[in-house]
Each structure stands twice: as structure tokens, then as C-alpha cells.
Design a protein around this motif. Sequence first.
Motif, PDB file in Angstrom:
ATOM      1  N   THR A 171       0.664  -1.345   0.074  1.00  0.00           N
ATOM      2  CA  THR A 171       0.030   0.206  -0.262  1.00  0.00           C
ATOM      3  C   THR A 171       0.931   1.348  -0.100  1.00  0.00           C
ATOM      4  OG1 THR A 171      -0.193   0.004   2.272  1.00  0.00           O
ATOM      5  CG2 THR A 171      -1.669  -1.178   1.350  1.00  0.00           C
ATOM      6  N   ARG A 172       1.939   1.200   0.732  1.00  0.00           N
ATOM      7  CA  ARG A 172       2.765   2.398   0.670  1.00  0.00           C
ATOM      8  C   ARG A 172       3.423   2.756  -0.655  1.00  0.00           C
ATOM      9  NH1 ARG A 172       6.121   0.455   6.255  1.00  0.00           N
ATOM     10  NH2 ARG A 172       4.754   1.801   7.794  1.00  0.00           N
ATOM     11  N   LEU A 174       1.888   1.757  -3.612  1.00  0.00           N
ATOM     12  CA  LEU A 174       0.779   2.473  -4.127  1.00  0.00           C
ATOM     13  C   LEU A 174       0.646   3.937  -3.924  1.00  0.00           C
ATOM     14  CD1 LEU A 174      -1.983  -0.102  -4.392  1.00  0.00           C
ATOM     15  CD2 LEU A 174      -0.820   0.579  -6.315  1.00  0.00           C
ATOM     16  N   SER A 175       0.844   3.985  -2.856  1.00  0.00           N
ATOM     17  CA  SER A 175       0.796   5.602  -2.373  1.00  0.00           C
ATOM     18  C   SER A 175       1.901   6.665  -2.896  1.00  0.00           C
ATOM     19  CB  SER A 175       0.680   5.942  -0.688  1.00  0.00           C
ATOM     20  OG  SER A 175       0.827   7.097  -0.263  1.00  0.00           O
ATOM     21  N   ASP A 176       3.109   5.940  -2.620  1.00  0.00           N
ATOM     22  CA  ASP A 176       4.343   6.571  -3.244  1.00  0.00           C
ATOM     23  C   ASP A 176       4.092   6.988  -4.906  1.00  0.00           C
ATOM     24  OD1 ASP A 176       5.337   6.686  -0.866  1.00  0.00           O
ATOM     25  OD2 ASP A 176       6.739   4.902  -1.227  1.00  0.00           O
ATOM     26  N   ILE A 178       1.091   7.039  -6.379  1.00  0.00           N
ATOM     27  CA  ILE A 178       0.163   8.105  -6.782  1.00  0.00           C
ATOM     28  C   ILE A 178       0.682   9.464  -6.419  1.00  0.00           C
ATOM     29  CG2 ILE A 178      -1.998   8.833  -5.704  1.00  0.00           C
ATOM     30  CD1 ILE A 178      -2.925   6.102  -5.360  1.00  0.00           C
ATOM     31  N   ALA A 179       1.494   9.644  -5.211  1.00  0.00           N
ATOM     32  CA  ALA A 179       2.146  10.807  -5.003  1.00  0.00           C
ATOM     33  C   ALA A 179       3.105  11.561  -6.410  1.00  0.00           C
ATOM     34  CB  ALA A 179       2.965  10.798  -3.898  1.00  0.00           C
TER      35      ALA A 179
END
Length: 351
Positions: A171-172, A174-176, A178-179
Motif C-alpha cells: 500500500t505504501r 501504491l501511495s508513493d 500516486i504521489a
Amino acid sequence: MRVPRAGARMKPVRPLGLFSSLKLELATIIVTATAIAFAMCWFLLKFGWSGWIAMPLTLVVALSFTYYFSRGLTAPLRQMRDAAEAMAEGDYSVRVDLDSTRHDEVGQLARSFNEMAEELEHADQMRRDMVANVSHELRTPVSALQAMVENMADGVVEPTPANMESILNQTRRLSDLIAFLLDLSRMEAGAASLNIERFDVGEFLDETVEPLEIADAGHAHDIRMRVDGDIMMEGDQDRLRQLFTNIIANALKHSADGTTVLVEAREDETHGTVVVNVINFGSQIPVSDRSDIFRRFVKGKTGPGTESGGTGLGLSIARWAAQLHGGTVKVVDDARGADFEITLPKYHISE
């Protein structure tokens, strides 16, 4: 519809290559055609031809002469029309076949058209690469998450702390990503507001390095800091943290376990700048690759023929963050290893 590349068609005759102005070329053709018409008409009338025959014949010859030679002047315009139609259909490989010695207005327009076509072809290729890369980068963590969650739902694996940590890592990731994509959209739009404040460079670098050291646990990298005195500067700490986090993380990624990454900061009073060098010892970046690595979705190599992984956006965003502050990021020669040099102005100048 596809326009032939250079050399695929016969070039129209253009005998007036000495002129650098289209007006002079057209004027020369008109004057020459008029002189030919006058001389021919005089010659025919002198030898007893009827004016009703001599005048039409003279006009046909003059118009034929003008048409024949003017085609060479306007040939690039016709090619640009055909090329524009092909580009409208998605073919960006078309080019205008142009004589390199032509320097009039049409020649300049044709060269500008070819440059535009090259930029559009490059942009189209970048778009295709971006779609492919983003699709791949999103699919990998999503597939891993789906597999782990399905296994837990089916009772194949237990929701142990280790398994939950693995899910959290995906999930991290994916978050990175997206950022990164949000930063990329801001970079493309040129929309990025800066919150300028004055801060201590040494303290800022300590705060930036600390989470990287925690995340690097298990690789035994040693991040050493050398700050030359108390350096104060102005800038947006969030954007600059993106810059230094991406550069230092890149150095850690391309360093063998147990090696050292050195972060050196100094003040260049002559130019009013702060210079920070991030060096990972042992590895080198070929001169031919030093500009390409800052392009979007270009990934470095961890070994022969092996990509480093990641999004391929980190260094591109780092350069963008530096440019927002009027600074630069580049790879410089250093016998110790790969040396990324970040140069930033000490004081922010509002536009």
C-alpha cells in the motif's frame, strides 16, 4: 495517408538558391517571365506573326515558365500540408523533404515544422511509455495485494504481523506512486506554489535523512553528513525534502549493502548558492547517460541489462523541485563514485 521520407520523391526544380528571401525569388521569376514574354512577342511580331497568335502564345510560355519554377519554391508548403494531414491521423514520423541550402522564409518554416514534428513524435512516444510504465507499476502492487488478501480471506495464510507488514508495504508503494503521479501532473501543468521560509540546512538534512535511515534498515548503509558550518537559506522545505529524499534514496538504491553514502553541504559565497553533493562510493554513471537519467520513466541500472525497479520518476521530480527554486541538479565527475550535485540559491527571488 503517409508522407514519404526524405529522398522518396523527386525534388521540384529550384534554380534560385542564391536568394535568402522568398520575395526576391518570386520577383526574379516574375521579372524573368515578363522579359521572356516581351522578347518573344517582339520577335514574333517582327517576323510577321499576327498579334492574335503571338500574344496568346507568349502568355502560355510566360505562365508555363512561372509555374515550372514557382513549384520549386512552394514544394515544402505542399509537403507540410500533406504532413499535417498525416499527423492529424496520428503519424508523427513524417518530415518535410528540404534542401539544406535553402534559407528563405519557406525553408525556415519547413525546418521549424520538422522540429515541431520531432517534438510531437517524442511527446507521443513519452505518452505511450508513460501509459505502459504506469500500468505496470500499478499492476504489480495491486496484484500482490489482491493475492495476499484473497489468501487471508480463504484461510490459506494467517494475518500475522509479517503478512500485514507485507500488505502495508504494498500500500505504501501504491501511495508513493500516486504521489509521484500527482507531482508529475503539477510539473506538467507548471502549477506549484512555494511556501518560502528561512531554515538551517544542516538541521533540514538531518530531518530528511532520518526516515531514510529507518527505511534502509537491513541494508546496513552508512549515511554520513558533512555540513560546512551553519548554513541558512530560503526555500520551500516540503519541495526541497522531495528533492533530497529522491536523490539520497536513489544513491542508497544503487549502493551495495554495507557501503557508505556521503552527503556534503557547503556555501558558495561567490555565487550566493548552497551546494550539496550526494555521493555513493564505487559506482559510476557513464557521461552518455547523465542527462537521460533525469527524464521521466527512465530507470537506472543495478547491473548489466538489469533495471533498478521503482517508478523512474524520482530524479525527474527532483530536478523539477530544484528548478522551482532556480537551482540545478546534475551528475559531476568524481573519482569516488556517482556524485549528484545540487545547487540552490540561498535567497529566494520572487518573480
